[in-house]
Scaffold this motif. Structure first.
Motif, PDB file in Angstrom:
ATOM      1  N   GLY A 211      72.856 -37.850 -54.899  1.00  0.00           N
ATOM      2  CA  GLY A 211      73.477 -38.613 -56.059  1.00  0.00           C
ATOM      3  C   GLY A 211      74.012 -37.755 -57.226  1.00  0.00           C
ATOM      4  N   THR A 212      74.125 -38.129 -58.392  1.00  0.00           N
ATOM      5  CA  THR A 212      74.622 -37.377 -59.494  1.00  0.00           C
ATOM      6  C   THR A 212      73.717 -36.378 -59.870  1.00  0.00           C
ATOM      7  N   MET A 213      72.586 -36.519 -59.917  1.00  0.00           N
ATOM      8  CA  MET A 213      71.408 -35.726 -60.682  1.00  0.00           C
ATOM      9  C   MET A 213      71.583 -34.257 -60.037  1.00  0.00           C
ATOM     10  N   SER A 214      71.123 -33.969 -58.824  1.00  0.00           N
ATOM     11  CA  SER A 214      70.853 -32.732 -58.271  1.00  0.00           C
ATOM     12  C   SER A 214      72.356 -31.957 -58.029  1.00  0.00           C
ATOM     13  N   ASP A 215      73.443 -32.722 -57.792  1.00  0.00           N
ATOM     14  CA  ASP A 215      74.878 -32.245 -57.958  1.00  0.00           C
ATOM     15  C   ASP A 215      75.281 -31.822 -58.969  1.00  0.00           C
TER      16      ASP A 215
ATOM     17  N   ILE B 132      69.565 -45.130 -51.302  1.00  0.00           N
ATOM     18  CA  ILE B 132      70.754 -44.774 -52.242  1.00  0.00           C
ATOM     19  C   ILE B 132      70.266 -44.425 -53.473  1.00  0.00           C
ATOM     20  N   ALA B 133      70.711 -43.307 -53.986  1.00  0.00           N
ATOM     21  CA  ALA B 133      70.616 -42.655 -55.313  1.00  0.00           C
ATOM     22  C   ALA B 133      71.093 -43.637 -56.420  1.00  0.00           C
ATOM     23  N   PRO B 134      70.722 -43.546 -57.796  1.00  0.00           N
ATOM     24  CA  PRO B 134      71.315 -44.499 -58.765  1.00  0.00           C
ATOM     25  C   PRO B 134      72.605 -44.101 -59.261  1.00  0.00           C
ATOM     26  N   ALA B 135      73.488 -45.004 -59.620  1.00  0.00           N
ATOM     27  CA  ALA B 135      74.591 -44.599 -60.189  1.00  0.00           C
ATOM     28  C   ALA B 135      74.294 -43.974 -61.569  1.00  0.00           C
ATOM     29  N   SER B 136      73.722 -44.733 -62.454  1.00  0.00           N
ATOM     30  CA  SER B 136      73.032 -44.662 -63.714  1.00  0.00           C
ATOM     31  C   SER B 136      71.694 -44.603 -63.811  1.00  0.00           C
ATOM     32  N   MET B 137      71.138 -43.500 -64.633  1.00  0.00           N
ATOM     33  CA  MET B 137      69.595 -43.417 -64.822  1.00  0.00           C
ATOM     34  C   MET B 137      69.656 -42.426 -65.875  1.00  0.00           C
ATOM     35  N   SER B 138      68.323 -42.292 -66.228  1.00  0.00           N
ATOM     36  CA  SER B 138      67.976 -41.209 -67.371  1.00  0.00           C
ATOM     37  C   SER B 138      66.628 -40.548 -66.939  1.00  0.00           C
TER      38      SER B 138
ATOM     39  N   GLY C 158      83.148 -36.315 -47.499  1.00  0.00           N
ATOM     40  CA  GLY C 158      82.594 -36.258 -48.708  1.00  0.00           C
ATOM     41  C   GLY C 158      84.033 -37.101 -49.779  1.00  0.00           C
ATOM     42  N   PRO C 159      83.400 -37.369 -50.928  1.00  0.00           N
ATOM     43  CA  PRO C 159      81.978 -37.319 -51.328  1.00  0.00           C
ATOM     44  C   PRO C 159      81.264 -38.493 -51.129  1.00  0.00           C
ATOM     45  N   LYS C 160      81.648 -39.457 -49.921  1.00  0.00           N
ATOM     46  CA  LYS C 160      80.865 -40.740 -49.660  1.00  0.00           C
ATOM     47  C   LYS C 160      79.568 -40.462 -49.254  1.00  0.00           C
ATOM     48  N   TRP C 161      79.078 -39.116 -48.760  1.00  0.00           N
ATOM     49  CA  TRP C 161      77.834 -39.084 -48.414  1.00  0.00           C
ATOM     50  C   TRP C 161      76.667 -38.808 -49.531  1.00  0.00           C
ATOM     51  N   TYR C 162      77.274 -38.359 -50.789  1.00  0.00           N
ATOM     52  CA  TYR C 162      76.608 -37.760 -51.833  1.00  0.00           C
ATOM     53  C   TYR C 162      75.423 -38.966 -52.445  1.00  0.00           C
ATOM     54  N   ARG C 163      75.832 -40.199 -52.085  1.00  0.00           N
ATOM     55  CA  ARG C 163      74.886 -41.106 -52.776  1.00  0.00           C
ATOM     56  C   ARG C 163      73.387 -41.323 -51.825  1.00  0.00           C
ATOM     57  N   TRP C 164      73.522 -40.741 -50.560  1.00  0.00           N
ATOM     58  CA  TRP C 164      72.447 -41.387 -49.704  1.00  0.00           C
ATOM     59  C   TRP C 164      71.262 -40.140 -49.909  1.00  0.00           C
ATOM     60  N   TRP C 165      70.227 -40.740 -49.822  1.00  0.00           N
ATOM     61  CA  TRP C 165      68.960 -39.901 -50.227  1.00  0.00           C
ATOM     62  C   TRP C 165      69.057 -38.587 -49.012  1.00  0.00           C
ATOM     63  N   ASP C 166      69.212 -39.248 -47.744  1.00  0.00           N
ATOM     64  CA  ASP C 166      69.157 -38.351 -46.611  1.00  0.00           C
ATOM     65  C   ASP C 166      69.964 -37.305 -46.479  1.00  0.00           C
ATOM     66  N   PHE C 167      71.207 -37.248 -47.221  1.00  0.00           N
ATOM     67  CA  PHE C 167      72.121 -36.389 -47.175  1.00  0.00           C
ATOM     68  C   PHE C 167      72.411 -35.542 -48.387  1.00  0.00           C
TER      69      PHE C 167
ATOM     70  N   VAL D  66      71.683 -33.974 -72.225  1.00  0.00           N
ATOM     71  CA  VAL D  66      72.739 -33.722 -71.029  1.00  0.00           C
ATOM     72  C   VAL D  66      73.314 -35.148 -70.880  1.00  0.00           C
ATOM     73  N   CYS D  67      74.422 -35.525 -71.078  1.00  0.00           N
ATOM     74  CA  CYS D  67      75.092 -36.660 -70.718  1.00  0.00           C
ATOM     75  C   CYS D  67      76.330 -36.232 -69.838  1.00  0.00           C
ATOM     76  N   VAL D  68      76.352 -37.228 -68.644  1.00  0.00           N
ATOM     77  CA  VAL D  68      77.272 -36.965 -67.814  1.00  0.00           C
ATOM     78  C   VAL D  68      77.664 -38.330 -67.206  1.00  0.00           C
ATOM     79  N   SER D  69      79.192 -38.221 -67.437  1.00  0.00           N
ATOM     80  CA  SER D  69      79.827 -39.595 -67.035  1.00  0.00           C
ATOM     81  C   SER D  69      79.941 -40.103 -65.735  1.00  0.00           C
ATOM     82  N   ARG D  70      79.620 -39.221 -64.692  1.00  0.00           N
ATOM     83  CA  ARG D  70      79.994 -39.427 -63.198  1.00  0.00           C
ATOM     84  C   ARG D  70      78.881 -40.472 -62.871  1.00  0.00           C
ATOM     85  N   ALA D  71      79.131 -41.402 -61.959  1.00  0.00           N
ATOM     86  CA  ALA D  71      78.089 -42.419 -61.689  1.00  0.00           C
ATOM     87  C   ALA D  71      78.216 -42.409 -59.890  1.00  0.00           C
TER      88      ALA D  71
END
Length: 470
Positions: A277-281, A313-319, A265-274, A207-212
């Motif tokens: 990041g990209t993965m679960s979204d 903060i969640a990562p922008a890039s990861m696998s 939003g989507p500013k809050w997406y990157r914060w673990w408290d809210f 699964v390859c997703v470009s969003r970061a």
């Protein structure tokens, strides 16, 4: 410390979930005409909430005021809502006022806990809040035996996903997670091809997703101009906009002063408290395809790769790599998640595949299948030039919103009920848990416990702020 889970909670296997979904749901309007309107409560009425209102009742909260450039005619008159909007709720006063103008008879609330005090007014609930409050807005409806449509991802963390899955199973009502791509024809045709053996036994899916969306380098932030560059929690305390109830927006999350870095939003997406990041979204959309096609459930293990984990903060890039056991006719397999700049070798080296910005690549012993939201192709193309796909055996969907309304009215099943969306959400969250724990986790789904890294279990749940509970 994370709140311990009840020992009586058990993992619901995918086979039993699928069996339950096949029987549909008891219709809540069975004592009325099948054409009777459903009384709906909407929690969150801006952004996705407004889109859900339009999809479910046919009323736009953002009607065009401009005249037709060619005819100079006024915009068409608003249509009569196809369902009844009887309650609306939003912590954003501007959103709430706009919805109240469209539905003046609906009761308006800022706090969804107050909305549930008037639960006799409505039949079903639509949740379109920020994801860290999804479970808190959804659970009361399930406990009251009311159908729920909840935006993706279903919850903020693993513990919440398990709780909502179990509550939905007990409630036995129509549920749907808002993953509209699941209802499009393309995914159904891909599932049919994989499950009918078009590419043979599948052992890997990429699964390859470009969003970061997450903790970016300055270069990544410049390449993603819609994302604000941030590396740490802001120290500046700002005054919230007058229309925003910041305390209610925070909900169960730990208190922090308002700053425009979090809202809207989507500013809050990157914060673990809210968010996550990209993965679960986007995992709700992209991991959905292999999860469905390969009939997956709980992974045996998850190993994540990427930069040093950040505490906030969640990562922008990861696998991440998920390992799934063989079950029945299903072969043991791995699902590999790649986001942002993290790309698998096959994506980098294959000139055809590399042109796909995002997608899912299934690798079988007889070929490969590459798909995005709207199209798919069997590879190598030359090997499949005379291939005849199987006759469709998964019915096309009228759309996720209509599916849910039909389930409420006549008991028909939905495509993404919480019995399916809950385990999918758990798996997505586990990718982030593996990343935050810094390595590989071994997962005991029945006990809902990571067995090889006790410290990692703290990422499965959290203790809510005072005044909030599940």
């Amino acid at each position: 410390m994370p709140r311990p889970l009840s020992s009586r909670r058990q993992f619901l296997t995918q086979s039993s979930l699928a069996a339950g979904a096949a029987f549909g749901f008891p219709a809540i309007v069975s004592s009325r005409s099948p054409n009777a309107k459903v009384n709906l409560a909407f929690i969150g009425v801006g952004g996705r909430g407004a889109a859900n209102i339009q999809a479910l009742v046919g009323t736009s909260l953002y009607p065009s005021k401009a005249k037709n450039a060619k005819t100079d005619s006024p915009p068409p008159a608003p249509q009569e809502p196809t369902e009844n909007v009887v309650a609306i709720c939003d912590v954003n006063g501007m959103n709430l006022d706009m919805a109240a103008s469209a539905f003046p008879k609906a009761k308006a609330y800022r706090d969804f806990r107050k909305l549930y005090e008037g639960s006799k007014d409505f039949d079903a609930v639509v949740v379109s809040t920020t994801e860290h409050t999804h479970a808190y807005a959804t659970l009361p409806a399930l406990l009251m035996g009311k159908p729920v449509y909840c935006e993706k991802p279903l919850t903020r963390d693993v513990a919440e996903a398990r709780l909502i899955t179990e509550a939905a199973a007990k409630a036995g009502v129509a549920t749907q997670m808002g993953t509209q791509i699941h209802g499009l024809p393309n995914y159904r045709r891909v599932v049919e091809l994989i499950q009918s053996g078009a590419i043979g036994k599948v052992t890997d899916a990429h699964v390859c997703v470009s969003r970061a969306w997450g903790l970016q380098t300055k270069e990544e932030a410049e390449a993603n101009k819609d994302i604000v560059f941030v590396t740490e929690r802001p120290r500046e305390e700002q005054t919230p906009p007058p229309y925003l109830d910041w305390d209610l927006w925070l909900g169960p999350a730990p208190y922090r002063p308002y700053n425009e870095i979090y809202f809207p939003g989507p500013k809050w997406y990157r914060w673990w408290d809210f968010g996550n990041g990209t993965m679960s979204d986007l995992g709700s959309h992209w991991n959905d395809l292999p999860f469905w096609a390969l009939n997956l459930d709980a992974p045996l293990s998850v190993e994540a790769f990427g930069p040093e984990p950040h505490s906030e903060i969640a990562p922008a890039s990861m696998s991440a790599t998920y390992e799934y056991a063989a079950r029945g006719p299903r072969a043991a397999c791995k699902v590999h998640w790649h986001q942002g700049s993290a790309k698998p070798e096959v994506w980098k080296n294959d000139p055809f595949i590399s042109k796909w910005n995002s997608g899912v690549l299934f690798i079988g012993d007889k070929g490969m299948l590459l798909s995005d939201y709207n199209k798919h192709v069997l590879l190598p193309e030359a090997d499949f030039k005379d291939f005849q796909p199987p006759a469709p055996f998964i019915p096309d969907s009228p759309g996720q919103h209509i599916e849910w309304l039909n389930a409420i009215k006549n008991g028909s099943p939905t495509a993404s009920p919480f019995s399916y969306a809950g385990p999918l959400s758990e798996a997505n969250h586990l990718g982030n848990v593996a990343f935050r724990s810094g390595g590989k986790i071994l997962w005991d789904a029945k006990a809902m416990k990571i067995t090889n890294n006790e410290a990692a279990n703290r990422f499965l749940s959290r203790t809510p702020r005072a005044g909030w509970k599940l």
